[in-house]
Design a protein around this motif. Structure first.
Motif, short mmCIF file in Angstrom:
data_model
loop_
_atom_site.label_atom_id
_atom_site.label_comp_id
_atom_site.label_asym_id
_atom_site.label_seq_id
_atom_site.Cartn_x
_atom_site.Cartn_y
_atom_site.Cartn_z
N HIS A 80 0.97 -1.09 -0.01
CA HIS A 80 -0.14 -0.12 -0.14
C HIS A 80 1.03 1.29 0.05
O HIS A 80 2.29 1.17 -0.16
N LEU A 81 0.12 2.26 -0.15
CA LEU A 81 0.99 3.60 -0.22
C LEU A 81 2.15 3.90 0.90
O LEU A 81 1.77 3.75 2.12
N LEU A 82 3.11 4.19 0.65
CA LEU A 82 4.35 4.56 1.23
C LEU A 82 4.72 5.95 1.14
O LEU A 82 4.87 6.48 0.14
N ILE A 83 4.66 6.76 2.38
CA ILE A 83 4.95 8.28 2.23
C ILE A 83 6.58 8.38 2.64
O ILE A 83 6.61 8.05 3.98
N VAL A 84 7.52 9.02 1.90
CA VAL A 84 8.73 8.93 2.28
C VAL A 84 9.25 10.55 2.42
O VAL A 84 8.89 11.19 1.27
N THR A 85 9.59 10.92 3.47
CA THR A 85 10.06 12.28 3.61
C THR A 85 11.57 12.34 3.64
O THR A 85 11.93 11.54 4.41
N LEU A 86 12.02 13.08 2.76
CA LEU A 86 13.52 13.32 2.47
C LEU A 86 14.07 14.24 3.10
O LEU A 86 13.47 15.59 3.33
N ASP A 87 15.23 14.22 3.55
CA ASP A 87 16.12 15.49 4.16
C ASP A 87 17.53 15.46 3.64
O ASP A 87 18.02 14.44 2.85
N PRO A 88 18.42 16.46 4.03
CA PRO A 88 19.59 16.07 3.45
C PRO A 88 20.58 15.26 4.03
O PRO A 88 21.46 15.01 3.24
N SER A 91 20.61 9.92 1.11
CA SER A 91 21.59 9.85 -0.05
C SER A 91 20.86 9.48 -1.34
O SER A 91 20.06 8.73 -1.35
N PRO A 92 21.32 9.93 -2.60
CA PRO A 92 20.51 9.58 -3.84
C PRO A 92 20.53 8.04 -3.90
O PRO A 92 19.53 7.49 -4.44
N SER A 93 21.46 7.33 -3.59
CA SER A 93 21.58 5.69 -3.62
C SER A 93 20.43 5.31 -2.95
O SER A 93 19.80 4.13 -3.33
N LEU A 140 18.71 14.48 -4.91
CA LEU A 140 17.97 13.27 -4.73
C LEU A 140 17.10 12.62 -5.81
O LEU A 140 17.33 11.33 -5.68
N ILE A 141 16.67 13.31 -6.34
CA ILE A 141 15.69 12.73 -7.52
C ILE A 141 16.64 12.45 -8.57
O ILE A 141 16.41 11.20 -9.25
N GLY A 142 17.80 13.25 -9.09
CA GLY A 142 18.43 12.97 -10.22
C GLY A 142 17.82 12.87 -11.59
O GLY A 142 16.88 13.90 -11.71
N ASP A 143 18.24 12.52 -12.62
CA ASP A 143 17.61 12.20 -13.78
C ASP A 143 17.58 13.67 -14.56
O ASP A 143 16.29 13.83 -15.28
N GLY A 144 18.19 14.76 -14.19
CA GLY A 144 18.21 16.11 -14.86
C GLY A 144 16.96 16.77 -14.06
O GLY A 144 16.47 17.70 -14.69
N ALA A 145 16.50 16.40 -13.05
CA ALA A 145 15.63 16.93 -12.33
C ALA A 145 15.87 18.56 -11.88
O ALA A 145 17.07 18.53 -11.53
#
Length: 400
Positions: A80-88, A91-93, A140-145
């Motif tokens: 089911h839905l997973l909400i992920v909060t990112l912070d500094p 890591s991108p990996s 964090l997102i990469g791919d030229g974002a």
């Protein structure tokens, strides 16, 4: 009466073993125990934080309508839905690994926006310094974002698109937007940037502006209703919603995935070195607890005999620093000894005896009086020894 040991050897060894075991347990607790009483309401941007940038309000809001789980390990992730909060600290990996593991499962990534510092007066709160996390979000997102603040005056609301069609989304102050080739806008601002977007063709969503979901944003009732509606659409009718704490929150800084130099000592390849050091320490303690060879008898502080008396007297003179003052006494000893051995008249003393000793000097060797004066003028131990050797050599040359 024989002396007895007041300590029981078994008790002493038991206390030592217990101390070693307790110290080892403490090291393991510090390495793997998750820290000492971590704060679960600190100023982080996670689902347990009550700070303005936290998401405790969102988890409480969703809990009124759906079952909520706080996942502190990856094993707790469900479909089911997973909400992920990112912070500094993320890591991108870690983000890439998360999205690969949840290829077909709905996942929401909430980007960081605000630069904060803990509020020293109110535990769990933060002081907001301003927006400025766009570069972190891009990494964090990469791919030229591209993640940036909306440059001009934003509209009050934007219409939802695609999955969010029919939802009117209030725009936060200083909105943060995201754009890129692999992104499908679900709530677009003028100019093409998105507040909410889908990543690729999977059910992976990015909330570029966390004020849509955080405690500060949900203080507005209208925004809280919109946040709940967006989560319902993204969850696709499932009964539960998960909030991830592995990439941010207590599990990120103190959990099993957190880097730790202490933990490296208990994991390969460094475990072998740790075990070698422990065994070496135990062997050193074992051999240090037993005596090598026979017992040495304690020597007397003051030995018997004339030689010991002379040696002790010399030691006292040496400690007092009076060696250089013994030159005159040694010259007098040599004077009387040579007079006796050369049969000088007993009444001959003083200057007459010195003149007699000068006369018996052989060849061009220094006279007795010159050597005696050199002894009396000696200022330190080295000068004294040199003059004494010269006088002793004169004595050997003068006595037939």
């Amino acid at each position: 009466m024989s002396a007895t040991n007041p300590f029981n050897p078994r008790l002493v060894f038991g206390l030592i073993a217990a101390g070693i075991a307790a110290f080892a347990a403490l090291l393991l607790l510090l390495a793997y125990g998750g820290g000492i009483a971590p704060s679960r309401t600190g100023g982080r941007a996670d689902a347990m934080s009550v700070a303005a940038t936290g998401f405790k309000g969102l988890s409480n809001l969703v809990e009124n309508f759906r079952e909520v789980h706080l996942d502190e390990t990856e094993a707790e992730w469900a479909d089911h839905l997973l909400i992920v909060t990112l912070d500094p600290r993320t890591s991108p990996s870690q983000v890439r690994r998360l999205l690969e593991r949840r290829a077909d499962a709905p996942t929401v990534l909430v980007l960081p926006k605000w630069v904060t510092r803990p509020n020293p007066r109110r535990p769990g709160w933060v002081t907001v310094l301003g927006p400025g996390m766009g570069a972190v979000g891009e990494q964090l997102i990469g791919d030229g974002a591209r993640v940036a603040l909306f440059a001009s005056r934003p509209p009050a609301r934007v219409a939802g698109q695609d999955l969010l069609e029919g939802i009117s989304i209030p725009v936060p102050a200083n909105p943060q937007q995201i754009s890129g080739n692999n992104l499908t806008p679900l709530a677009a601002l003028p100019g093409g940037g998105a507040l909410v977007a889908r990543l690729g063709n999977q059910p992976h969503y990015i909330v570029a502006d966390p004020d849509l979901l955080n405690n500060h944003g949900l203080a507005d009732a209208a925004r809280a209703r919109v946040a709940l509606a967006m989560i319902e659409r993204m969850n696709e009718g499932r009964e539960s919603v998960d909030f991830d704490l592995t990439l941010s929150g207590p599990a990120a800084s103190t959990g099993a995935n957190a880097p730790s130099m202490l933990r490296l000592a208990f994991e390969p390849p460094f475990l072998a070195m740790t075990l070698a050091l422990v065994i070496a320490a135990l062997l050193a303690g074992y051999y240090g607890a037993f005596r090598f060879g026979p017992v040495r008898r304690e020597e007397r502080a003051i030995a018997f005999g004339k030689a010991a008396l002379v040696e002790n007297s010399a030691g006292l003179i040496r400690l007092a620093g009076r060696e250089a003052r013994l030159g005159g006494a040694y010259a007098e000893v040599v004077r009387q000894d040579v007079a006796r051995r050369t049969s000088a008249p007993f009444w001959m003393q003083g200057e007459k005896l010195d003149a007699y000793l000068d006369r018996i000097s052989k060849g061009e060797t220094p006279k007795f009086t010159a050597l005696a004066e050199e002894l009396e003028r000696a200022g330190d131990r080295h000068d004294l020894m040199a003059a004494a050797r010269s006088l002793d050599q004169w004595k050997k040359d003068s006595i037939p």
